[in-house]
Design a protein around this motif. Sequence first.
Motif, PDB file in Angstrom:
ATOM      1  N   VAL A  56      65.683 -55.816 101.473  1.00 43.74           N
ATOM      2  CA  VAL A  56      64.673 -56.823 101.516  1.00 43.74           C
ATOM      3  C   VAL A  56      65.056 -58.272 102.256  1.00 43.74           C
ATOM      4  O   VAL A  56      66.094 -58.506 101.571  1.00 43.74           O
ATOM      5  N   VAL A  57      64.646 -58.388 102.712  1.00 43.82           N
ATOM      6  CA  VAL A  57      65.489 -59.751 102.948  1.00 43.82           C
ATOM      7  C   VAL A  57      64.019 -60.657 102.696  1.00 43.82           C
ATOM      8  O   VAL A  57      62.623 -60.612 102.359  1.00 43.82           O
ATOM      9  N   SER A 111      58.666 -66.169  95.811  1.00 44.08           N
ATOM     10  CA  SER A 111      57.438 -66.641  94.646  1.00 44.08           C
ATOM     11  C   SER A 111      58.220 -65.669  93.464  1.00 44.08           C
ATOM     12  O   SER A 111      59.249 -64.302  94.118  1.00 44.08           O
ATOM     13  N   GLY A 112      57.146 -65.893  92.458  1.00 44.17           N
ATOM     14  CA  GLY A 112      57.921 -64.576  91.645  1.00 44.17           C
ATOM     15  C   GLY A 112      57.189 -63.875  91.741  1.00 44.17           C
ATOM     16  O   GLY A 112      57.875 -62.443  91.639  1.00 44.17           O
ATOM     17  N   ASP A 113      56.195 -63.490  92.405  1.00 37.85           N
ATOM     18  CA  ASP A 113      55.251 -62.537  93.100  1.00 37.85           C
ATOM     19  C   ASP A 113      56.264 -61.608  93.895  1.00 37.85           C
ATOM     20  O   ASP A 113      56.171 -60.304  94.109  1.00 37.85           O
ATOM     21  N   GLY A 114      57.649 -62.595  94.619  1.00 40.09           N
ATOM     22  CA  GLY A 114      58.194 -61.548  95.319  1.00 40.09           C
ATOM     23  C   GLY A 114      59.065 -61.262  94.765  1.00 40.09           C
ATOM     24  O   GLY A 114      59.563 -59.974  95.515  1.00 40.09           O
ATOM     25  N   GLU A 115      59.378 -61.598  93.784  1.00 41.73           N
ATOM     26  CA  GLU A 115      60.329 -61.291  93.253  1.00 41.73           C
ATOM     27  C   GLU A 115      60.675 -59.557  92.408  1.00 41.73           C
ATOM     28  O   GLU A 115      60.493 -59.052  92.582  1.00 41.73           O
ATOM     29  N   TYR A 116      58.525 -59.313  91.497  1.00 39.02           N
ATOM     30  CA  TYR A 116      58.267 -57.987  91.457  1.00 39.02           C
ATOM     31  C   TYR A 116      58.181 -57.370  92.674  1.00 39.02           C
ATOM     32  O   TYR A 116      58.744 -55.909  92.585  1.00 39.02           O
ATOM     33  N   ILE A 117      57.948 -57.362  93.548  1.00 41.27           N
ATOM     34  CA  ILE A 117      58.001 -56.827  94.737  1.00 41.27           C
ATOM     35  C   ILE A 117      58.888 -56.509  95.564  1.00 41.27           C
ATOM     36  O   ILE A 117      59.313 -54.997  95.787  1.00 41.27           O
ATOM     37  N   THR A 118      60.246 -57.162  95.537  1.00 44.07           N
ATOM     38  CA  THR A 118      61.255 -56.681  95.350  1.00 44.07           C
ATOM     39  C   THR A 118      61.788 -55.678  95.244  1.00 44.07           C
ATOM     40  O   THR A 118      62.886 -54.902  95.468  1.00 44.07           O
ATOM     41  N   ARG A 119      61.691 -56.049  93.724  1.00 44.39           N
ATOM     42  CA  ARG A 119      62.605 -54.544  92.801  1.00 44.39           C
ATOM     43  C   ARG A 119      61.936 -53.510  93.181  1.00 44.39           C
ATOM     44  O   ARG A 119      61.954 -52.038  93.603  1.00 44.39           O
TER      45      ARG A 119
END
Length: 173
Positions: free
Chosen positions: A72-73, A55-63
């Motif tokens: 990160v997987v 998700s978009g939140d997941g993209e932020y968290i991944t950064r």
Amino acid sequence: DALLGSARITADNAAAYERHHRAGEAVIFALWHGELLPPTFRHRRTDIVTLASQSGDGEYITRVLHHWGFHVVRGSSSRGGDTALRELIRLVRGGRSIAITCDGPRGPRRQLKHGVLQIAQLTGAPLVPVGSAASRAWRLRSWDRFVVPRPFSRICVAYGDSERVPRGTRADE
């Protein structure tokens, strides 16, 4: 870094995973989504693999996770989960420790999902429960009541004793 860098972080029962680490054995850190910030910060730059949604939140968290030195997987129960599960199993079998939120990415809060148990069963790696508490913190109004420790707070990251999940163990066990 600035927010949590001012906190005093202690660990309780870190031996629960350190003995496995010294032996070169991968572990599976199992934590609740709402408490992931303190243990993630404590383990930054330790080459642990973690899971983030697509998700978009997941993209932020991944950064943020990449900045802190995590691999990160990407995937979740709703999108890309099977591929992510296979990749996590491959990495654990290859000797990499992983961290999984057991109730994420969307809850319900503190209700165990089966993915972490599957990985533990299929790899034989020990499961290490992780919890955290802060002397002063903000709690977000999100489904997981996400905890953000306040500046200069005291934080304890606690590790439960490691357990292996034998193949054939049912989820209710």
